[in-house]
Structures are given as C-alpha cells and as structure tokens.
Design a protein around this motif. Structure first.
Motif, PDB file in Angstrom:
ATOM      1  N   ARG A   1      33.921  48.011  37.899  1.00 36.59           N
ATOM      2  CA  ARG A   1      35.226  47.923  37.220  1.00 36.59           C
ATOM      3  C   ARG A   1      36.101  46.874  37.901  1.00 36.59           C
ATOM      4  O   ARG A   1      36.844  46.140  37.236  1.00 36.59           O
ATOM      5  CB  ARG A   1      35.918  49.289  37.231  1.00 36.59           C
ATOM      6  N   GLY A   2      36.021  46.795  39.219  1.00 31.99           N
ATOM      7  CA  GLY A   2      36.804  45.797  39.947  1.00 31.99           C
ATOM      8  C   GLY A   2      36.382  44.381  39.604  1.00 31.99           C
ATOM      9  O   GLY A   2      37.228  43.488  39.474  1.00 31.99           O
TER      10      GLY A   2
ATOM     11  N   MET B   1      37.896  43.620  36.337  1.00 30.41           N
ATOM     12  CA  MET B   1      39.315  43.344  36.514  1.00 30.41           C
ATOM     13  C   MET B   1      39.535  41.927  37.027  1.00 30.41           C
ATOM     14  O   MET B   1      40.384  41.176  36.507  1.00 30.41           O
ATOM     15  CB  MET B   1      39.924  44.347  37.499  1.00 30.41           C
TER      16      MET B   1
ATOM     17  N   ASN C   1      38.722  39.183  34.406  1.00 26.72           N
ATOM     18  CA  ASN C   1      39.612  39.180  33.248  1.00 26.72           C
ATOM     19  C   ASN C   1      41.040  38.787  33.591  1.00 26.72           C
ATOM     20  O   ASN C   1      41.724  38.173  32.764  1.00 26.72           O
ATOM     21  CB  ASN C   1      39.619  40.553  32.579  1.00 26.72           C
ATOM     22  N   TYR C   2      41.504  39.139  34.808  1.00 31.68           N
ATOM     23  CA  TYR C   2      42.919  38.932  35.129  1.00 31.68           C
ATOM     24  C   TYR C   2      43.181  37.922  36.250  1.00 31.68           C
ATOM     25  O   TYR C   2      44.296  37.424  36.355  1.00 31.68           O
ATOM     26  CB  TYR C   2      43.562  40.274  35.499  1.00 31.68           C
TER      27      TYR C   2
ATOM     28  N   LEU D   1      49.103  41.542  36.079  1.00 32.89           N
ATOM     29  CA  LEU D   1      48.679  42.860  35.608  1.00 32.89           C
ATOM     30  C   LEU D   1      49.786  43.585  34.856  1.00 32.89           C
ATOM     31  O   LEU D   1      49.723  44.799  34.661  1.00 32.89           O
ATOM     32  CB  LEU D   1      48.210  43.710  36.798  1.00 32.89           C
TER      33      LEU D   1
ATOM     34  N   LEU E   1      48.972  45.890  32.052  1.00 32.71           N
ATOM     35  CA  LEU E   1      48.472  47.219  32.412  1.00 32.71           C
ATOM     36  C   LEU E   1      49.572  48.119  32.953  1.00 32.71           C
ATOM     37  O   LEU E   1      49.651  49.300  32.605  1.00 32.71           O
ATOM     38  CB  LEU E   1      47.355  47.090  33.450  1.00 32.71           C
TER      39      LEU E   1
ATOM     40  N   TYR F   1      46.986  53.106  36.663  1.00 31.04           N
ATOM     41  CA  TYR F   1      47.174  51.757  37.189  1.00 31.04           C
ATOM     42  C   TYR F   1      46.782  51.691  38.666  1.00 31.04           C
ATOM     43  O   TYR F   1      46.119  50.740  39.099  1.00 31.04           O
ATOM     44  CB  TYR F   1      48.627  51.311  37.013  1.00 31.04           C
TER      45      TYR F   1
ATOM     46  N   ALA G   1      43.103  51.483  38.858  1.00 30.48           N
ATOM     47  CA  ALA G   1      42.605  50.164  38.451  1.00 30.48           C
ATOM     48  C   ALA G   1      42.787  49.146  39.583  1.00 30.48           C
ATOM     49  O   ALA G   1      41.884  48.346  39.866  1.00 30.48           O
ATOM     50  CB  ALA G   1      43.330  49.692  37.191  1.00 30.48           C
TER      51      ALA G   1
ATOM     52  N   ASP H   1      40.230  49.726  42.276  1.00 36.12           N
ATOM     53  CA  ASP H   1      38.931  49.149  41.918  1.00 36.12           C
ATOM     54  C   ASP H   1      38.906  47.655  42.203  1.00 36.12           C
ATOM     55  O   ASP H   1      37.926  47.126  42.753  1.00 36.12           O
ATOM     56  CB  ASP H   1      38.637  49.389  40.436  1.00 36.12           C
ATOM     57  N   LEU H   2      39.977  46.961  41.842  1.00 37.77           N
ATOM     58  CA  LEU H   2      40.052  45.513  42.063  1.00 37.77           C
ATOM     59  C   LEU H   2      40.017  45.193  43.552  1.00 37.77           C
ATOM     60  O   LEU H   2      39.285  44.298  43.992  1.00 37.77           O
ATOM     61  CB  LEU H   2      41.331  44.957  41.428  1.00 37.77           C
TER      62      LEU H   2
END
Length: 245
Positions: free
Chosen positions: A41-42, A45, A48-49, A153, A156, A193, A196, A199-200
């Motif tokens: 997931r990180g 992230m 994508n960001y 972010l 999010l 959040y 998330a 994870d990043l």
C-alpha cells in the motif's frame, strides 16, 4: 558513495522542504517492515502521490516488486505509469530544470529520506500540514515551517486548520493553540489517514535500506555462532591451562 548520497540527500531536502525545522514532539510511526501488505500500500501511495515530483533514483522497480511480493505484471499495471521497464530506476517524469524554477530547487530524491530524517519525523511531517494563506501553496507545516511544497495528500486528509480555545492566563482569557483539525473534505477520516501515512512511511523506510531484514537475520545467526564458539573456546582454554594451574 553511500556517505556522499546521504550528504547530498540532506542538503537538497533542506533546500526544498523549508527554511528551517521546528522542535515539535514527534509521533511514533510504529512501522513494521515485515508487513508486506502495508509496504505494498505504501508503494502505491508513493507512486500515486509522490513520484510526480520526487525521484527514488537509487531503487529499481524490479527490486521493490521482488521484495514486496508483487508480480511484475501487476506492478507494471498499477505502479508504473509512463512505460518504464521493470529494470528501470524509479524516477519522476518531471524535468528537474523545470522543477527548480517552480519550487526554487529540484524536489529532493527520497530514496534515503527515511534514513536522513527518521520514520517518526516523516510520519509527523505528513500529518501536520495546515492552511496558511500567506504561503505560496496555501499551506504550512508544524514540523517544517515555511514548507516549500503543497500538501500533496490533501485529497485524502482534507485541509487541516489550526484550532484554538480560550484559556484563563494571568486572570485574562486568551486563545491557546490546541492542535490541527481537518476541514472534513478528505476522502479518509483521521484514523484512516494516519494508517495511510504509516504505510507510506513504512515503504520509505524499507527503500532506505532494502536488505535490512535479511541483515538482521544474518546478524542473529552470527551472534548465535559466536556464543557457541565462545563456549568451545572457553572449554579449550580450561583444558589447555589445566596442568599449568
């Protein structure tokens, strides 16, 4: 070479992110580098960001896919967006010369940012952006004041605002800062959040030292070997000096 990379990573990150750091309490990231789902997931992230501006030029897609148990086909479909090869380094499509004009300096490479800054710093930094209309991008940051990047972010989290409450101080009611509160326009609630961001940061910590878990495992075996060796060496010493004493 690693020392040079660390030095340049520190200098460039300082030039782009802010004019100086603030001493605020850091929240514990509580990362788990053995959690492959979190790392996957990180990676999503980051790509994508963050990859729109930041390079991760010392890490290859192939290495991430292999370590995180991501099949190459799935990785290319969901984590590679501009036709790169699996063997390519993870680089932003943004021209660095243009980025320098837009941001004042090229966005720093993030391969080693977790080793330079620390996981707790990153975790707190990504959760402490807040609205500040006096800044170029309309945001500031509690951990790194005068931040030179937008709140990427915000989709999010929403846009946090500084909140105050009236407190009695020296017999007079005065506003006192109590924290940040999102405007509620993000797609995630506060707990989601935080997860998330964790994870990043977990992924960034992994990238900073991809072989860390393997080295720790080898280190444990080495220590176990040394303990056993010490026992035999001690017994040999006793046997050798028995007649002397």
């Amino acid at each position: 070479m690693k020392k040079l990379i660390l030095v340049f990573g520190f200098l460039f990150s300082g030039a782009v992110l802010a004019a100086g750091g603030a001493k605020v309490p850091l929240d514990a990231a509580n990362n788990d580098l053995t959690d492959k789902a979190s790392l996957q997931r990180g990676a999503m992230m980051f790509n994508n960001y963050c990859l729109g501006c930041h390079n991760m030029q010392y890490q290859r897609y192939e290495r991430s896919f292999k370590d995180l148990d991501i099949p190459n086909k799935i990785g290319q479909e969901y984590l590679q967006f501009t036709g790169e090869k699996v063997s390519d380094h993870i680089k932003s499509a943004m021209p660095q010369d243009d980025a320098a004009k837009w941001f004042g300096a090229p966005p720093p490479d993030l391969t080693l940012v977790a080793r330079v800054r620390g996981a707790d710093w990153l975790y707190t930094y990504l959760r402490t952006f807040y609205a500040d209309e006096s800044k170029t991008f309309g945001v500031n940051n509690k951990v790194f004041p005068n931040v030179g990047m937008p709140h990427v972010l915000q989709e999010l989290q929403g846009l946090p605002q500084e909140t105050y409450e009236q407190r009695m101080v020296d017999g007079e009611m005065k506003p006192r800062y109590v924290g940040l509160k999102s405007d509620g326009k993000g797609v995630l609630n506060a707990e989601e959040y935080d997860d998330a961001v964790r994870d990043l940061v977990n992924y960034l910590e992994y990238v900073g030292e991809p072989g860390r878990l393997k080295l720790e495992t080898i280190g444990k075996w080495v220590l176990a070997f040394l303990v056993v060796l010490f026992i035999f060496v001690y017994l040999l010493k006793k046997e050798y000096w028995r007649d002397v004493h």
